[in-house]
Design a protein around this motif. Structure first.
Motif, PDB file in Angstrom:
ATOM      1  N   GLY A  57      -3.967   2.038   0.905  1.00 59.97           N
ATOM      2  CA  GLY A  57      -2.591   1.891   0.467  1.00 59.97           C
ATOM      3  C   GLY A  57      -2.315   0.435   0.184  1.00 59.97           C
ATOM      4  N   LYS A  58      -1.059   0.121  -0.023  1.00 59.28           N
ATOM      5  CA  LYS A  58      -0.682  -1.269  -0.269  1.00 59.28           C
ATOM      6  C   LYS A  58       0.568  -1.596   0.526  1.00 59.28           C
ATOM      7  CE  LYS A  58      -2.484  -1.879  -4.936  1.00 59.28           C
ATOM      8  NZ  LYS A  58      -2.119  -2.222  -6.319  1.00 59.28           N
ATOM      9  N   ILE A  59       0.540  -2.754   1.164  1.00 61.10           N
ATOM     10  CA  ILE A  59       1.729  -3.332   1.770  1.00 61.10           C
ATOM     11  C   ILE A  59       2.011  -4.610   0.997  1.00 61.10           C
ATOM     12  CG2 ILE A  59       2.684  -4.455   3.822  1.00 61.10           C
ATOM     13  CD1 ILE A  59       1.120  -2.479   5.531  1.00 61.10           C
ATOM     14  N   ASN A  60       3.181  -4.647   0.354  1.00 59.75           N
ATOM     15  CA  ASN A  60       3.573  -5.806  -0.471  1.00 59.75           C
ATOM     16  C   ASN A  60       2.460  -6.201  -1.438  1.00 59.75           C
ATOM     17  OD1 ASN A  60       5.954  -5.745   0.981  1.00 59.75           O
ATOM     18  ND2 ASN A  60       5.316  -7.338   2.394  1.00 59.75           N
ATOM     19  N   ALA A 107      10.319  -5.706  12.104  1.00 65.85           N
ATOM     20  CA  ALA A 107      10.105  -6.253  10.764  1.00 65.85           C
ATOM     21  C   ALA A 107      10.491  -5.201   9.734  1.00 65.85           C
ATOM     22  CB  ALA A 107       8.645  -6.646  10.583  1.00 65.85           C
ATOM     23  N   ASN A 108      10.540  -5.620   8.486  1.00 63.14           N
ATOM     24  CA  ASN A 108      10.729  -4.698   7.375  1.00 63.14           C
ATOM     25  C   ASN A 108       9.676  -5.005   6.321  1.00 63.14           C
ATOM     26  OD1 ASN A 108      13.440  -4.459   8.727  1.00 63.14           O
ATOM     27  ND2 ASN A 108      13.667  -2.997   7.043  1.00 63.14           N
ATOM     28  N   ILE A 109       9.082  -3.955   5.813  1.00 66.93           N
ATOM     29  CA  ILE A 109       8.091  -4.081   4.739  1.00 66.93           C
ATOM     30  C   ILE A 109       8.841  -3.909   3.419  1.00 66.93           C
ATOM     31  CG2 ILE A 109       6.072  -3.015   3.667  1.00 66.93           C
ATOM     32  CD1 ILE A 109       5.205  -2.207   6.544  1.00 66.93           C
ATOM     33  N   ILE A 110       8.702  -4.855   2.528  1.00 70.23           N
ATOM     34  CA  ILE A 110       9.406  -4.809   1.245  1.00 70.23           C
ATOM     35  C   ILE A 110       8.939  -3.600   0.434  1.00 70.23           C
ATOM     36  CG2 ILE A 110       9.755  -5.996  -0.964  1.00 70.23           C
ATOM     37  CD1 ILE A 110       9.465  -8.653   0.657  1.00 70.23           C
ATOM     38  N   SER A 111       7.608  -3.409   0.341  1.00 72.08           N
ATOM     39  CA  SER A 111       7.052  -2.318  -0.462  1.00 72.08           C
ATOM     40  C   SER A 111       5.821  -1.754   0.239  1.00 72.08           C
ATOM     41  CB  SER A 111       6.672  -2.845  -1.849  1.00 72.08           C
ATOM     42  OG  SER A 111       5.917  -1.882  -2.549  1.00 72.08           O
ATOM     43  N   LEU A 112       5.807  -0.439   0.436  1.00 70.92           N
ATOM     44  CA  LEU A 112       4.653   0.248   1.016  1.00 70.92           C
ATOM     45  C   LEU A 112       4.258   1.366   0.065  1.00 70.92           C
ATOM     46  CD1 LEU A 112       4.226   1.147   4.743  1.00 70.92           C
ATOM     47  CD2 LEU A 112       3.131   2.421   2.935  1.00 70.92           C
ATOM     48  N   GLN A 113       3.003   1.334  -0.389  1.00 72.12           N
ATOM     49  CA  GLN A 113       2.510   2.319  -1.347  1.00 72.12           C
ATOM     50  C   GLN A 113       1.389   3.139  -0.746  1.00 72.12           C
ATOM     51  OE1 GLN A 113       2.148  -0.501  -4.926  1.00 72.12           O
ATOM     52  NE2 GLN A 113       1.904   1.570  -5.755  1.00 72.12           N
ATOM     53  N   LEU A 114       1.443   4.432  -1.022  1.00 72.29           N
ATOM     54  CA  LEU A 114       0.377   5.367  -0.693  1.00 72.29           C
ATOM     55  C   LEU A 114       0.126   6.160  -1.960  1.00 72.29           C
ATOM     56  CD1 LEU A 114      -1.462   6.666   1.464  1.00 72.29           C
ATOM     57  CD2 LEU A 114       0.407   8.257   1.938  1.00 72.29           C
ATOM     58  N   GLY A 115      -0.958   5.841  -2.656  1.00 68.02           N
ATOM     59  CA  GLY A 115      -1.180   6.439  -3.967  1.00 68.02           C
ATOM     60  C   GLY A 115      -0.050   6.048  -4.897  1.00 68.02           C
ATOM     61  N   GLN A 116       0.555   7.042  -5.561  1.00 61.44           N
ATOM     62  CA  GLN A 116       1.664   6.768  -6.471  1.00 61.44           C
ATOM     63  C   GLN A 116       3.024   6.778  -5.764  1.00 61.44           C
ATOM     64  OE1 GLN A 116       0.991   9.822  -9.441  1.00 61.44           O
ATOM     65  NE2 GLN A 116       0.064   8.325 -10.814  1.00 61.44           N
ATOM     66  N   ILE A 117       3.019   7.083  -4.473  1.00 59.45           N
ATOM     67  CA  ILE A 117       4.264   7.091  -3.710  1.00 59.45           C
ATOM     68  C   ILE A 117       4.556   5.667  -3.251  1.00 59.45           C
ATOM     69  CG2 ILE A 117       5.407   7.909  -1.619  1.00 59.45           C
ATOM     70  CD1 ILE A 117       3.587  10.399  -1.783  1.00 59.45           C
ATOM     71  N   GLU A 119       7.612   3.400  -1.243  1.00 59.13           N
ATOM     72  CA  GLU A 119       8.881   3.304  -0.529  1.00 59.13           C
ATOM     73  C   GLU A 119       9.172   1.827  -0.303  1.00 59.13           C
ATOM     74  OE1 GLU A 119      11.052   5.748   0.304  1.00 59.13           O
ATOM     75  OE2 GLU A 119       9.745   7.163  -0.749  1.00 59.13           O
ATOM     76  N   ARG A 120      10.447   1.490  -0.347  1.00 63.36           N
ATOM     77  CA  ARG A 120      10.863   0.096  -0.189  1.00 63.36           C
ATOM     78  C   ARG A 120      11.675  -0.057   1.086  1.00 63.36           C
ATOM     79  NH1 ARG A 120       9.113  -2.463  -4.159  1.00 63.36           N
ATOM     80  NH2 ARG A 120      10.415  -4.295  -4.233  1.00 63.36           N
ATOM     81  N   ASP A 121      11.657  -1.275   1.623  1.00 58.91           N
ATOM     82  CA  ASP A 121      12.411  -1.618   2.823  1.00 58.91           C
ATOM     83  C   ASP A 121      12.098  -0.644   3.966  1.00 58.91           C
ATOM     84  OD1 ASP A 121      14.134  -3.240   4.296  1.00 58.91           O
ATOM     85  OD2 ASP A 121      15.857  -1.969   3.846  1.00 58.91           O
ATOM     86  N   VAL A 122      10.829  -0.614   4.343  1.00 59.11           N
ATOM     87  CA  VAL A 122      10.341   0.298   5.381  1.00 59.11           C
ATOM     88  C   VAL A 122      10.327  -0.423   6.723  1.00 59.11           C
ATOM     89  CG1 VAL A 122       8.397   1.728   6.125  1.00 59.11           C
ATOM     90  CG2 VAL A 122       8.923   1.514   3.678  1.00 59.11           C
ATOM     91  N   ARG A 123      10.954   0.191   7.723  1.00 60.48           N
ATOM     92  CA  ARG A 123      10.992  -0.369   9.078  1.00 60.48           C
ATOM     93  C   ARG A 123       9.570  -0.418   9.638  1.00 60.48           C
ATOM     94  NH1 ARG A 123      14.075   3.431  10.964  1.00 60.48           N
ATOM     95  NH2 ARG A 123      12.441   4.355  12.236  1.00 60.48           N
ATOM     96  N   ALA A 124       9.246  -1.539  10.302  1.00 59.99           N
ATOM     97  CA  ALA A 124       7.907  -1.731  10.849  1.00 59.99           C
ATOM     98  C   ALA A 124       7.967  -2.511  12.152  1.00 59.99           C
ATOM     99  CB  ALA A 124       7.021  -2.472   9.844  1.00 59.99           C
ATOM    100  N   VAL A 125       6.848  -2.505  12.857  1.00 59.23           N
ATOM    101  CA  VAL A 125       6.691  -3.305  14.066  1.00 59.23           C
ATOM    102  C   VAL A 125       5.384  -4.069  13.941  1.00 59.23           C
ATOM    103  CG1 VAL A 125       6.421  -3.267  16.571  1.00 59.23           C
ATOM    104  CG2 VAL A 125       7.946  -1.632  15.480  1.00 59.23           C
TER     105      VAL A 125
END
Length: 158
Positions: A57-60, A107-117, A119-125
């Motif tokens: 996947g991709k984080i930012n 923390a907050n992740i600006i962009s999290l991608q899984l394949g073509q999905i 999501e933005r502003d994802v809560r994280a630790v």
């Protein structure tokens, strides 16, 4: 002569095992995207030999390995991975894990991608004691989507 043949055979077997192992691992990180007739976007993950769903996947916009963890309230990343992906610490938090309490950072992740999905502003630790570069794909991402397991497959859709 026999010793040289044995060493050569051992070396060849080690090389073949390494090739098989690398191929085997890579097949479980494939994230197969699809689109339904209704235009829904989704991904199909295959269960690994360890029983986990592991995906690229991709984080930012940085490629990461994601381990699906429906028992994790939030997406969980290591401090090293947070630095690599530009995820910023917000405030200290106490986290309950399977191994007991530990300290981390909200923390907050600006962009999290899984394949073509995506999501933005994802809560994280961010968990400093988390040793590797993997991320746990927790419910703060998954709760935004629909997902179902059938056999050795996990289907996740927008």
């Amino acid at each position: 002569m026999y010793l040289a043949a044995f060493i050569l055979l051992l070396g060849m077997l080690s090389w073949l095992f390494a090739q098989y192992s690398a191929h085997k691992d890579n097949t479980f990180y494939e994230t197969r995207s699809f689109e339904t007739k209704n235009g829904e976007v989704g991904v199909r993950l295959i269960k690994s030999h360890s029983g986990h769903y592991i995906a690229n996947g991709k984080i930012n916009d940085q490629i990461v390995k994601l381990i699906v963890d429906t028992g994790a309230t939030d997406v969980v990343i290591s401090e090293k991975l947070a630095r690599k992906t530009g995820v910023k610490k917000k405030r200290k938090v106490t986290i309950m894990t399977a191994n007991g309490q530990t300290k981390g950072w909200a923390a907050n992740i600006i962009s999290l991608q899984l394949g073509q999905i995506e999501e933005r502003d994802v809560r994280a630790v961010i968990v400093p004691s988390m040793g590797d570069m993997h991320a746990l794909l927790g419910m703060s991402f998954l709760e935004r989507l629909t997902f179902a397991q059938t056999g050795n497959e996990l289907i996740i859709k927008e």
